[in-house]
Design a protein around this motif. Sequence first.
Motif, PDB file in Angstrom:
ATOM      1  N   UNK A   5      54.577 -30.895 -35.888  1.00 42.14           N
ATOM      2  CA  UNK A   5      54.708 -32.029 -34.973  1.00 42.14           C
ATOM      3  C   UNK A   5      53.823 -31.891 -33.742  1.00 42.14           C
ATOM      4  N   UNK A   6      53.484 -30.655 -33.372  1.00 42.59           N
ATOM      5  CA  UNK A   6      52.655 -30.416 -32.193  1.00 42.59           C
ATOM      6  C   UNK A   6      51.197 -30.648 -32.544  1.00 42.59           C
ATOM      7  N   UNK A   7      50.601 -31.682 -31.962  1.00 42.07           N
ATOM      8  CA  UNK A   7      49.243 -32.061 -32.317  1.00 42.07           C
ATOM      9  C   UNK A   7      48.213 -31.007 -31.909  1.00 42.07           C
ATOM     10  N   UNK A   8      48.536 -30.199 -30.910  1.00 42.26           N
ATOM     11  CA  UNK A   8      47.569 -29.224 -30.431  1.00 42.26           C
ATOM     12  C   UNK A   8      47.849 -27.791 -30.814  1.00 42.26           C
ATOM     13  N   UNK A   9      48.867 -27.551 -31.639  1.00 42.32           N
ATOM     14  CA  UNK A   9      49.258 -26.175 -31.963  1.00 42.32           C
ATOM     15  C   UNK A   9      48.167 -25.438 -32.734  1.00 42.32           C
ATOM     16  N   UNK A  10      47.571 -26.075 -33.721  1.00 38.93           N
ATOM     17  CA  UNK A  10      46.547 -25.414 -34.529  1.00 38.93           C
ATOM     18  C   UNK A  10      45.320 -25.087 -33.678  1.00 38.93           C
ATOM     19  N   UNK A  11      44.922 -26.002 -32.819  1.00 39.71           N
ATOM     20  CA  UNK A  11      43.764 -25.756 -31.956  1.00 39.71           C
ATOM     21  C   UNK A  11      44.056 -24.630 -30.969  1.00 39.71           C
ATOM     22  N   UNK A  12      45.270 -24.591 -30.420  1.00 39.67           N
ATOM     23  CA  UNK A  12      45.647 -23.518 -29.507  1.00 39.67           C
ATOM     24  C   UNK A  12      45.570 -22.167 -30.206  1.00 39.67           C
ATOM     25  N   UNK A  13      45.949 -22.129 -31.470  1.00 39.64           N
ATOM     26  CA  UNK A  13      45.869 -20.887 -32.242  1.00 39.64           C
ATOM     27  C   UNK A  13      44.422 -20.426 -32.360  1.00 39.64           C
ATOM     28  N   UNK A  14      43.510 -21.373 -32.611  1.00 43.88           N
ATOM     29  CA  UNK A  14      42.092 -21.039 -32.745  1.00 43.88           C
ATOM     30  C   UNK A  14      41.519 -20.571 -31.408  1.00 43.88           C
ATOM     31  N   UNK A  15      41.900 -21.222 -30.332  1.00 38.85           N
ATOM     32  CA  UNK A  15      41.435 -20.802 -29.006  1.00 38.85           C
ATOM     33  C   UNK A  15      41.859 -19.369 -28.720  1.00 38.85           C
ATOM     34  N   UNK A  16      43.058 -19.016 -29.136  1.00 44.47           N
ATOM     35  CA  UNK A  16      43.542 -17.652 -28.943  1.00 44.47           C
ATOM     36  C   UNK A  16      42.711 -16.666 -29.762  1.00 44.47           C
ATOM     37  N   UNK A  17      42.317 -17.050 -30.962  1.00 47.70           N
ATOM     38  CA  UNK A  17      41.461 -16.182 -31.771  1.00 47.70           C
ATOM     39  C   UNK A  17      40.113 -15.970 -31.098  1.00 47.70           C
ATOM     40  N   UNK A  18      39.554 -17.036 -30.547  1.00 42.86           N
ATOM     41  CA  UNK A  18      38.280 -16.897 -29.844  1.00 42.86           C
ATOM     42  C   UNK A  18      38.406 -15.951 -28.655  1.00 42.86           C
ATOM     43  N   UNK A  19      39.516 -16.060 -27.943  1.00 45.26           N
ATOM     44  CA  UNK A  19      39.739 -15.182 -26.796  1.00 45.26           C
ATOM     45  C   UNK A  19      39.809 -13.721 -27.213  1.00 45.26           C
ATOM     46  N   UNK A  20      40.198 -13.476 -28.457  1.00 38.44           N
ATOM     47  CA  UNK A  20      40.277 -12.113 -28.974  1.00 38.44           C
ATOM     48  C   UNK A  20      38.947 -11.636 -29.551  1.00 38.44           C
ATOM     49  N   UNK A  21      37.921 -12.493 -29.493  1.00 46.39           N
ATOM     50  CA  UNK A  21      36.600 -12.099 -29.937  1.00 46.39           C
ATOM     51  C   UNK A  21      36.227 -12.500 -31.349  1.00 46.39           C
ATOM     52  N   UNK A  22      37.038 -13.318 -31.993  1.00 46.83           N
ATOM     53  CA  UNK A  22      36.721 -13.765 -33.354  1.00 46.83           C
ATOM     54  C   UNK A  22      35.613 -14.811 -33.292  1.00 46.83           C
ATOM     55  N   UNK A  23      34.576 -14.653 -34.120  1.00 45.25           N
ATOM     56  CA  UNK A  23      33.438 -15.571 -34.087  1.00 45.25           C
ATOM     57  C   UNK A  23      33.812 -16.924 -34.688  1.00 45.25           C
ATOM     58  N   UNK A  24      33.053 -17.943 -34.301  1.00 43.60           N
ATOM     59  CA  UNK A  24      33.292 -19.286 -34.838  1.00 43.60           C
ATOM     60  C   UNK A  24      33.022 -19.305 -36.340  1.00 43.60           C
TER      61      UNK A  24
END
Length: 297
Positions: free
Chosen positions: A92-111
């Motif tokens: 139901x949360x429209x931004x949950x998946x994107x927030x998860x990806x942003x967290x991965x980027x913050x951990x150094x995961x490449x695009x």
Amino acid sequence: MTDVNEQSFSAGSATDTASPRRPKSLRQRLPTPIWRFRPSLQPVAVVRTIKTQIIPKIVLALRSTPIAKPAANTEQAAPTEIEMFAALALGADDGAAFAYVVDLQAKGVSVETIFLDLLAPAARQLGAQWESDTTDFASVTLAVGRLQFIMHRLGDSFVQEASDGHSGESALLTIIPGDQHSFGLSMVAEFFRRAGWNLCTGPFSSHQELTSLVHNHWFDIVGFSVSSDRRLDELKKDIHDIRRDSRNRQVGIILGGPMIIAQPDLVASMGADMMSADAISAPQQAHGLIEQMKGRT
């Protein structure tokens, strides 16, 4: 097929049809207590009986009883990262998946890793859930739309990760007009953009729109992502008419997608020039095809 209740009812009915018996008195129906027919035992005899008869039988019974195996683990396996991410896209949360990806980027995961190891498998997971009827079409469409949104949001960062690229080549990338599965096409397009290509991407509403586009504009490459065998006749016509009407008389035709990977012989039967099995190598393969086409002039 009857169930237990029906079988019990049938048995009861058969008994009811038998000739009625005269009811017994309460005293007649009660069995005579069994202890009335056995002589009383002396304490010594009781001990002897326990030692010589009862205990050996118990020991024998315990030895012959199979050892119970531990109950099988009926708990479901923990969901994988891909399944959890797909669930976020469906949630139901429209931004949950994107927030998860942003967290991965913050951990150094490449695009690139996010594209190939998270978004693409999640899209396949959603497709599998739809095909198995565990998730309805509307929910899958919404979830895939969220994945595409994430991909576009990361597009600029993805281009910046490129070390080098070819410049000047142009490509038209599309699905067969009328098809609905465009996520894989969007993924491939991001890799072409990172490699420095000038792109025009579908989907297009009709065969006429597609052929008019290649007639009026120069494209070095036309690429199709093919997800199923439902529109192969249309694909063959598209390729034939593109070659006939293309402004670039040496245009190269590339096919990719799940259907082509499963049946690579379709490349020749559809009239294309080559196949591409993955998004990473597709731009380089397309560049090589351009060089081959130049050699045919």
